[in-house]
Design a protein around this motif. Structure first.
Motif, short mmCIF file in Angstrom:
data_model
loop_
_atom_site.label_atom_id
_atom_site.label_comp_id
_atom_site.label_asym_id
_atom_site.label_seq_id
_atom_site.Cartn_x
_atom_site.Cartn_y
_atom_site.Cartn_z
N MET A 177 43.11 24.67 31.85
CA MET A 177 42.08 25.07 32.77
C MET A 177 42.33 24.42 34.12
O MET A 177 42.33 23.21 34.26
CB MET A 177 40.71 24.66 32.26
N GLY A 178 42.51 25.26 35.10
CA GLY A 178 42.76 24.76 36.44
C GLY A 178 41.47 24.56 37.22
O GLY A 178 40.37 24.82 36.75
N LEU A 179 41.66 24.13 38.41
CA LEU A 179 40.52 23.87 39.29
C LEU A 179 39.80 25.16 39.68
O LEU A 179 38.59 25.18 39.80
CB LEU A 179 41.01 23.14 40.55
N CYS A 180 40.53 26.25 39.84
CA CYS A 180 39.96 27.51 40.32
C CYS A 180 39.59 28.48 39.20
O CYS A 180 39.26 29.63 39.47
CB CYS A 180 40.92 28.20 41.28
N ASP A 181 39.66 28.07 37.94
CA ASP A 181 39.35 28.99 36.85
C ASP A 181 37.89 29.42 36.85
O ASP A 181 37.56 30.52 36.44
CB ASP A 181 39.69 28.37 35.50
N SER A 182 37.00 28.57 37.30
CA SER A 182 35.59 28.93 37.29
C SER A 182 35.25 29.92 38.40
O SER A 182 34.17 30.50 38.40
CB SER A 182 34.72 27.68 37.44
N LEU A 183 36.16 30.13 39.35
CA LEU A 183 35.91 31.08 40.43
C LEU A 183 36.15 32.51 39.99
O LEU A 183 35.70 33.44 40.65
CB LEU A 183 36.79 30.75 41.63
N SER A 184 36.87 32.70 38.91
CA SER A 184 37.13 33.99 38.30
C SER A 184 37.90 34.90 39.24
O SER A 184 38.93 34.53 39.76
CB SER A 184 35.82 34.61 37.82
N HIS A 185 37.37 36.08 39.49
CA HIS A 185 38.09 37.11 40.25
C HIS A 185 37.82 36.98 41.75
O HIS A 185 36.95 36.24 42.18
CB HIS A 185 37.67 38.49 39.80
N CYS A 186 38.53 37.74 42.53
CA CYS A 186 38.31 37.90 43.97
C CYS A 186 38.43 36.58 44.74
O CYS A 186 37.57 36.27 45.57
CB CYS A 186 36.97 38.56 44.24
N LYS A 187 39.46 35.84 44.49
CA LYS A 187 39.64 34.57 45.19
C LYS A 187 39.95 34.78 46.67
O LYS A 187 39.60 33.94 47.50
CB LYS A 187 40.75 33.78 44.52
N TYR B 52 30.90 38.16 45.24
CA TYR B 52 29.84 38.20 44.24
C TYR B 52 29.91 39.49 43.42
O TYR B 52 29.82 39.46 42.20
CB TYR B 52 28.47 38.09 44.92
N SER B 53 30.10 40.62 44.09
CA SER B 53 30.15 41.89 43.35
C SER B 53 31.40 41.98 42.49
O SER B 53 31.40 42.65 41.46
CB SER B 53 30.06 43.07 44.30
N GLY B 54 32.46 41.32 42.87
CA GLY B 54 33.67 41.31 42.05
C GLY B 54 33.56 40.42 40.83
O GLY B 54 34.34 40.55 39.89
N ASN B 55 32.59 39.53 40.79
CA ASN B 55 32.42 38.63 39.66
C ASN B 55 31.28 39.04 38.73
O ASN B 55 30.98 38.32 37.78
CB ASN B 55 32.17 37.20 40.14
N ILE B 56 30.65 40.16 38.98
CA ILE B 56 29.58 40.62 38.09
C ILE B 56 30.20 41.16 36.81
O ILE B 56 31.09 42.00 36.85
CB ILE B 56 28.73 41.71 38.77
N GLU B 57 29.75 40.63 35.71
CA GLU B 57 30.24 41.09 34.42
C GLU B 57 29.49 42.37 34.03
O GLU B 57 28.32 42.53 34.34
CB GLU B 57 30.01 40.02 33.34
N GLY B 58 30.17 43.25 33.35
CA GLY B 58 29.56 44.50 32.93
C GLY B 58 28.53 44.29 31.83
O GLY B 58 28.51 43.28 31.14
N LEU B 59 27.66 45.24 31.69
CA LEU B 59 26.68 45.20 30.63
C LEU B 59 27.36 45.41 29.28
O LEU B 59 28.38 46.08 29.20
CB LEU B 59 25.62 46.28 30.85
N PRO B 60 26.80 44.86 28.21
CA PRO B 60 27.41 45.09 26.89
C PRO B 60 27.39 46.57 26.53
O PRO B 60 26.48 47.30 26.91
CB PRO B 60 26.55 44.27 25.93
N PHE B 61 28.39 46.98 25.80
CA PHE B 61 28.52 48.38 25.44
C PHE B 61 27.42 48.80 24.48
O PHE B 61 27.17 48.15 23.48
CB PHE B 61 29.89 48.61 24.80
#
Length: 104
Positions: free
Chosen positions: A1-11, A66-75
């Motif tokens: 786990m790196g320092l930027c892993d919690s930032l997820s997508h759209c760095k 923010y919009s790039g890090n929104i997780e989708g709703l469960p199927f």
């Protein structure tokens, strides 16, 4: 786990937003508190307005991040329902975009 892993997508959008915020804040504070004169012309107002514009432009980066890090709703397994078809299309598109970003 790196320092930027919690930032997820759209760095890149995050870096843009933070850079614009820092630059805009520095220009804004310099224009307010420092006396910037070149040839007996005051450039404090220019720095204040430019800094404010940079901060406003950074909002685009924050919205993208923010919009790039929104997780989708469960199927939801509801066959024949219009929202499940839209969810399926959105999920497939999101997966394709995510795979395309991870390939680079």
């Amino acid at each position: 786990m790196g320092l930027c892993d919690s930032l997820s997508h759209c760095k890149l959008a995050l870096a843009f937003a933070v850079l614009m915020d820092l630059l805009g804040g520095a220009l804004l504070l310099t224009g307010v508190f420092a006396t910037v004169e070149i040839g007996k012309q005051d450039f404090g107002d220019l720095l204040v307005y430019t800094g404010a514009l940079f901060v406003v432009c950074s909002m685009a980066g924050w919205v993208l991040w923010y919009s790039g890090n929104i997780e989708g709703l469960p199927f939801r397994k509801r066959k024949g329902h219009i929202s499940s078809a839209v969810d399926r299309i959105a999920r497939n598109l999101s997966r394709k975009i995510h795979r395309h970003q991870t390939n680079y």
